[in-house]
Design a protein around this motif. Structure first.
Motif, PDB file in Angstrom:
ATOM      1  N   ALA A  92       0.826  -1.205  -0.065  1.00 16.88           N
ATOM      2  CA  ALA A  92      -0.001   0.041  -0.010  1.00 16.88           C
ATOM      3  C   ALA A  92       0.927   1.324  -0.036  1.00 16.88           C
ATOM      4  O   ALA A  92       0.580   2.277  -0.739  1.00 16.88           O
ATOM      5  CB  ALA A  92      -1.024  -0.093   1.371  1.00 16.88           C
ATOM      6  N   GLU A  93       1.792   1.139   0.901  1.00 20.22           N
ATOM      7  CA  GLU A  93       3.003   2.443   0.809  1.00 20.22           C
ATOM      8  C   GLU A  93       3.637   2.576  -0.499  1.00 20.22           C
ATOM      9  O   GLU A  93       3.835   3.675  -1.034  1.00 20.22           O
ATOM     10  CB  GLU A  93       3.809   2.079   1.809  1.00 20.22           C
ATOM     11  CG  GLU A  93       2.960   2.699   3.179  1.00 20.22           C
ATOM     12  CD  GLU A  93       4.184   3.007   4.296  1.00 20.22           C
ATOM     13  OE1 GLU A  93       3.846   3.314   5.391  1.00 20.22           O
ATOM     14  OE2 GLU A  93       5.335   2.822   4.226  1.00 20.22           O
ATOM     15  N   ALA A  94       3.865   1.419  -1.230  1.00 21.23           N
ATOM     16  CA  ALA A  94       4.567   1.736  -2.541  1.00 21.23           C
ATOM     17  C   ALA A  94       3.700   2.034  -3.541  1.00 21.23           C
ATOM     18  O   ALA A  94       3.906   3.034  -4.297  1.00 21.23           O
ATOM     19  CB  ALA A  94       4.984   0.096  -2.958  1.00 21.23           C
ATOM     20  N   ALA A  95       2.507   1.742  -3.495  1.00 22.98           N
ATOM     21  CA  ALA A  95       1.242   2.355  -4.328  1.00 22.98           C
ATOM     22  C   ALA A  95       1.020   3.566  -4.171  1.00 22.98           C
ATOM     23  O   ALA A  95       0.887   4.393  -5.119  1.00 22.98           O
ATOM     24  CB  ALA A  95      -0.022   1.173  -4.124  1.00 22.98           C
ATOM     25  N   ARG A  96       1.245   3.987  -2.660  1.00 22.54           N
ATOM     26  CA  ARG A  96       1.065   5.470  -2.577  1.00 22.54           C
ATOM     27  C   ARG A  96       2.028   6.400  -3.121  1.00 22.54           C
ATOM     28  O   ARG A  96       1.992   7.500  -3.674  1.00 22.54           O
ATOM     29  CB  ARG A  96       0.875   5.778  -1.050  1.00 22.54           C
ATOM     30  CG  ARG A  96       0.213   7.051  -0.706  1.00 22.54           C
ATOM     31  CD  ARG A  96       0.099   7.326   0.705  1.00 22.54           C
ATOM     32  NE  ARG A  96      -0.728   8.593   0.839  1.00 22.54           N
ATOM     33  CZ  ARG A  96      -0.190   9.801   1.071  1.00 22.54           C
ATOM     34  NH1 ARG A  96       1.164  10.079   0.567  1.00 22.54           N
ATOM     35  NH2 ARG A  96      -0.862  10.793   1.110  1.00 22.54           N
ATOM     36  N   ALA A 147       1.636   6.678  -6.880  1.00 27.63           N
ATOM     37  CA  ALA A 147       0.691   7.742  -7.131  1.00 27.63           C
ATOM     38  C   ALA A 147       0.886   8.905  -6.974  1.00 27.63           C
ATOM     39  O   ALA A 147       0.643   9.901  -7.751  1.00 27.63           O
ATOM     40  CB  ALA A 147      -0.632   7.177  -6.321  1.00 27.63           C
ATOM     41  N   LEU A 148       1.846   9.326  -6.123  1.00 30.93           N
ATOM     42  CA  LEU A 148       2.061  10.657  -5.702  1.00 30.93           C
ATOM     43  C   LEU A 148       3.237  10.864  -6.945  1.00 30.93           C
ATOM     44  O   LEU A 148       3.082  11.948  -7.267  1.00 30.93           O
ATOM     45  CB  LEU A 148       2.914  10.522  -4.279  1.00 30.93           C
ATOM     46  CG  LEU A 148       2.471  10.893  -3.199  1.00 30.93           C
ATOM     47  CD1 LEU A 148       3.398  10.694  -1.804  1.00 30.93           C
ATOM     48  CD2 LEU A 148       1.667  12.312  -2.925  1.00 30.93           C
ATOM     49  N   PRO A 198      -4.650  11.876  -8.777  1.00 33.97           N
ATOM     50  CA  PRO A 198      -5.299  11.989  -7.848  1.00 33.97           C
ATOM     51  C   PRO A 198      -6.361  10.719  -7.220  1.00 33.97           C
ATOM     52  O   PRO A 198      -6.534  10.471  -6.169  1.00 33.97           O
ATOM     53  CB  PRO A 198      -6.282  13.205  -7.911  1.00 33.97           C
ATOM     54  CG  PRO A 198      -6.272  13.427  -9.501  1.00 33.97           C
ATOM     55  CD  PRO A 198      -5.256  12.513  -9.912  1.00 33.97           C
ATOM     56  N   ALA A 199      -6.723  10.106  -8.431  1.00 30.97           N
ATOM     57  CA  ALA A 199      -7.796   8.732  -7.925  1.00 30.97           C
ATOM     58  C   ALA A 199      -6.764   7.826  -7.461  1.00 30.97           C
ATOM     59  O   ALA A 199      -7.174   7.190  -6.472  1.00 30.97           O
ATOM     60  CB  ALA A 199      -8.460   8.379  -9.222  1.00 30.97           C
ATOM     61  N   ALA A 200      -5.754   7.551  -8.049  1.00 29.08           N
ATOM     62  CA  ALA A 200      -4.819   6.741  -7.576  1.00 29.08           C
ATOM     63  C   ALA A 200      -4.481   6.786  -6.022  1.00 29.08           C
ATOM     64  O   ALA A 200      -4.191   6.153  -5.262  1.00 29.08           O
ATOM     65  CB  ALA A 200      -3.467   6.386  -8.409  1.00 29.08           C
ATOM     66  N   LEU A 201      -4.156   8.028  -5.837  1.00 24.42           N
ATOM     67  CA  LEU A 201      -3.569   8.683  -4.584  1.00 24.42           C
ATOM     68  C   LEU A 201      -4.710   8.500  -3.498  1.00 24.42           C
ATOM     69  O   LEU A 201      -4.521   7.956  -2.381  1.00 24.42           O
ATOM     70  CB  LEU A 201      -3.245   9.994  -4.555  1.00 24.42           C
ATOM     71  CG  LEU A 201      -2.717  10.655  -3.234  1.00 24.42           C
ATOM     72  CD1 LEU A 201      -1.336  10.140  -3.075  1.00 24.42           C
ATOM     73  CD2 LEU A 201      -2.359  12.180  -3.413  1.00 24.42           C
ATOM     74  N   ALA A 202      -5.997   8.741  -3.655  1.00 24.21           N
ATOM     75  CA  ALA A 202      -7.028   8.483  -3.060  1.00 24.21           C
ATOM     76  C   ALA A 202      -7.198   7.182  -2.520  1.00 24.21           C
ATOM     77  O   ALA A 202      -7.552   6.779  -1.355  1.00 24.21           O
ATOM     78  CB  ALA A 202      -8.401   9.089  -3.639  1.00 24.21           C
ATOM     79  N   ALA A 203      -7.149   6.353  -3.561  1.00 22.62           N
ATOM     80  CA  ALA A 203      -7.357   4.972  -3.362  1.00 22.62           C
ATOM     81  C   ALA A 203      -6.243   4.175  -2.594  1.00 22.62           C
ATOM     82  O   ALA A 203      -6.334   3.501  -1.624  1.00 22.62           O
ATOM     83  CB  ALA A 203      -7.252   4.042  -4.655  1.00 22.62           C
ATOM     84  N   ALA A 204      -5.070   4.758  -2.677  1.00 24.81           N
ATOM     85  CA  ALA A 204      -3.872   4.240  -1.863  1.00 24.81           C
ATOM     86  C   ALA A 204      -4.254   4.691  -0.512  1.00 24.81           C
ATOM     87  O   ALA A 204      -3.877   4.056   0.535  1.00 24.81           O
ATOM     88  CB  ALA A 204      -2.352   4.836  -2.484  1.00 24.81           C
ATOM     89  N   ASP A 205      -4.502   6.115  -0.187  1.00 26.16           N
ATOM     90  CA  ASP A 205      -4.760   6.743   1.145  1.00 26.16           C
ATOM     91  C   ASP A 205      -5.918   5.786   1.663  1.00 26.16           C
ATOM     92  O   ASP A 205      -5.933   5.349   3.198  1.00 26.16           O
ATOM     93  CB  ASP A 205      -5.222   7.978   1.171  1.00 26.16           C
ATOM     94  CG  ASP A 205      -3.882   8.855   0.871  1.00 26.16           C
ATOM     95  OD1 ASP A 205      -4.179  10.092   0.465  1.00 26.16           O
ATOM     96  OD2 ASP A 205      -3.103   8.361   1.159  1.00 26.16           O
ATOM     97  N   ALA A 235       2.762   7.516  10.014  1.00 29.14           N
ATOM     98  CA  ALA A 235       1.970   8.382   9.070  1.00 29.14           C
ATOM     99  C   ALA A 235       2.446   8.257   7.728  1.00 29.14           C
ATOM    100  O   ALA A 235       3.740   8.340   7.372  1.00 29.14           O
ATOM    101  CB  ALA A 235       1.940   9.856   9.491  1.00 29.14           C
ATOM    102  N   PRO A 236       1.710   8.108   6.806  1.00 33.53           N
ATOM    103  CA  PRO A 236       1.864   8.187   5.151  1.00 33.53           C
ATOM    104  C   PRO A 236       2.771   9.256   4.868  1.00 33.53           C
ATOM    105  O   PRO A 236       2.440  10.488   5.412  1.00 33.53           O
ATOM    106  CB  PRO A 236       0.593   7.998   4.364  1.00 33.53           C
ATOM    107  CG  PRO A 236      -0.291   7.471   5.282  1.00 33.53           C
ATOM    108  CD  PRO A 236       0.129   8.311   6.779  1.00 33.53           C
ATOM    109  N   PRO A 237       3.574   9.422   4.070  1.00 35.76           N
ATOM    110  CA  PRO A 237       4.357  10.682   3.556  1.00 35.76           C
ATOM    111  C   PRO A 237       3.417  11.798   2.861  1.00 35.76           C
ATOM    112  O   PRO A 237       2.307  11.289   2.371  1.00 35.76           O
ATOM    113  CB  PRO A 237       5.309   9.951   2.554  1.00 35.76           C
ATOM    114  CG  PRO A 237       4.937   8.617   2.030  1.00 35.76           C
ATOM    115  CD  PRO A 237       4.104   8.170   3.172  1.00 35.76           C
TER     116      PRO A 237
END
Lengths: 161, 131
Positions: free
Chosen positions: A80-84, A87-88, A93-100, A154-156
Motif C-alpha cells: 500500500a505504501e509503495a502504491a501511494r 501515485a504521488l 489523484p484517483a490512485a492517490l485517494a485509493a492508496a490513502d 503516518a504516510p508521507p
C-alpha cells in the motif's frame, strides 16, 4: 558546631553518587538486541506478569499462530505504501485517494488484529496482571489512541518529494 | 552630758574613707540571697538555669550533649551507609526500568505489523521480527 553536620551531609551526598556510579558500572550494559528473540520476550512476560510454565507455552503457541497474520499485514502495508508513493510520483489523484483509503483500511484492520492478539495473551494472566499488560502494551502499538512509545507511521505527505 | 558638736564635714569625709561600711544599709534578704547565688555561680562556672528548670534538669543537659557527641560518629557512619545504599538502589531501579522498556518496545515491534514494517524500512538487513 554547624560545620560537622554540613560535612556529614556532603559526605553522604558523595557516598550516594559513588553508590550510583559503582552500581551502574557493575551492571551489565543493555545490548541493542535485548528482547529481540521470542524466547527472551516470553521469559520477560513470565517474569514480569507472573506467567505459569503452562501459560508461557500457551502464549508461545499464540504468538506462533499470529506470526503469519502479522507478516501478511506487514507485506500488505508495504504494498500500500509503495502504491501511494507511485501515485504521488504519477500525480494521479484517483490512485492517490485509493492508496490513502487502502492505508486507512489497513490501519484499522491491523489495530483490531493487534488488540485481539494482546487480549488473547492477557487471557492467560491474572486479572490484575492482564489489566497492567494491556495498559502497558496498548500505548506502545501503532495507531492506538494514546500511543506514546513507537514512532508514528503516518504516510508521507503530498508535498514530500 | 554635753551633746557632741556637729562633725566637721572634712572630718566626716576622712572617716568615711577609713570605714567602707559607713553609709551602707543592709540589703533585703531576697536580694542578698540572689547576690550570693550569683557569686557562687560565677565562681563555679555553672550556667544560670532558665526559668522553670529545676536543678535536676540543669544536670541532665550536659549529659545529653555529651551523649550526642558520643553518638555522632555512629550516626554519621549510618548516614553514609544509607546514602551508599540509596545511590545503589536508585541505579539498579533505573537499570531495571530501562531493561523493561527495551522488552516492551521489542514485544510491541514483534506483534505490530506497522512497527515491523517501519523497522524493515529503516533497516532491511536486520529483521525486527524473529521466531
Amino acid at each position: 558546631m554547624l560545620r560537622r553536620p554540613v560535612v556529614i551531609f556532603i559526605l553522604a551526598l558523595v557516598a550516594a553518587l559513588a553508590g550510583y556510579g559503582i552500581t551502574r558500572l557493575a551492571l551489565r550494559p543493555l545490548s541493542p538486541q535485548t528482547g529481540a528473540t521470542t524466547d527472551a520476550q516470553l521469559a520477560w512476560l513470565e517474569r514480569e506478569f507472573g506467567l505459569s510454565p503452562e501459560a508461557r507455552e500457551e502464549v508461545r503457541r499464540i504468538k506462533a499462530a499470529y506470526a503469519p497474520i502479522c507478516e501478511d499485514h506487514c507485506i500488505a502495508i508495504g504494498r500500500a505504501e509503495a502504491a501511494r508513493k507511485s501515485a504521488l510520483a504519477s500525480g494521479d489523484p484517483a490512485a492517490l485517494a485509493a492508496a490513502d483509503a487502502e492505508l486507512a483500511r489497513l490501519k484499522e484492520v491491523c489495530a483490531e488484529a493487534t488488540l485481539g492478539h494482546l487480549r488473547s495473551i492477557a487471557a492467560h494472566m491474572s486479572p490484575a496482571q492482564a489489566q497492567r499488560f494491556l495498559a502497558l502494551m496498548q500505548s506502545r502499538v501503532a495507531h492506538h489512541p494514546g500511543r506514546s512509545g513507537a514512532p508514528d507511521l503516518a504516510p508521507p505527505s503530498a508535498s514530500a518529494p | 552630758m554635753h551633746p557632741s558638736p556637729a562633725p566637721d564635714p572634712a572630718l566626716r569625709a576622712l572617716l568615711r574613707r577609713a570605714d567602707p561600711a559607713d553609709g551602707l544599709t543592709s540589703p533585703p534578704p531576697a536580694a542578698f540571697a540572689a547576690a550570693v547565688h550569683a557569686r557562687i555561680r560565677s565562681e563555679t562556672g555553672l550556667a544560670r538555669p532558665a526559668p522553670g528548670i529545676d536543678s535536676v534538669s540543669v544536670t541532665h543537659v550536659p549529659r545529653a550533649r555529651a551523649l550526642a557527641r558520643q553518638l555522632l560518629p555512629l550516626a554519621a557512619a549510618l548516614a553514609l551507609l544509607a546514602s551508599l545504599g540509596a545511590g545503589s538502589a536508585f541505579a539498579y531501579a533505573k537499570h531495571e526500568r530501562e531493561r523493561s522498556e527495551r522488552y516492551v518496545s521489542a514485544f510491541a515491534r514483534s506483534i505490530d505489523p506497522w512497527l515491523m514494517h517501519a523497522d524493515r524500512s529503516t533497516s532491511p538487513a536486520t529483521p525486527a521480527h524473529r521466531h
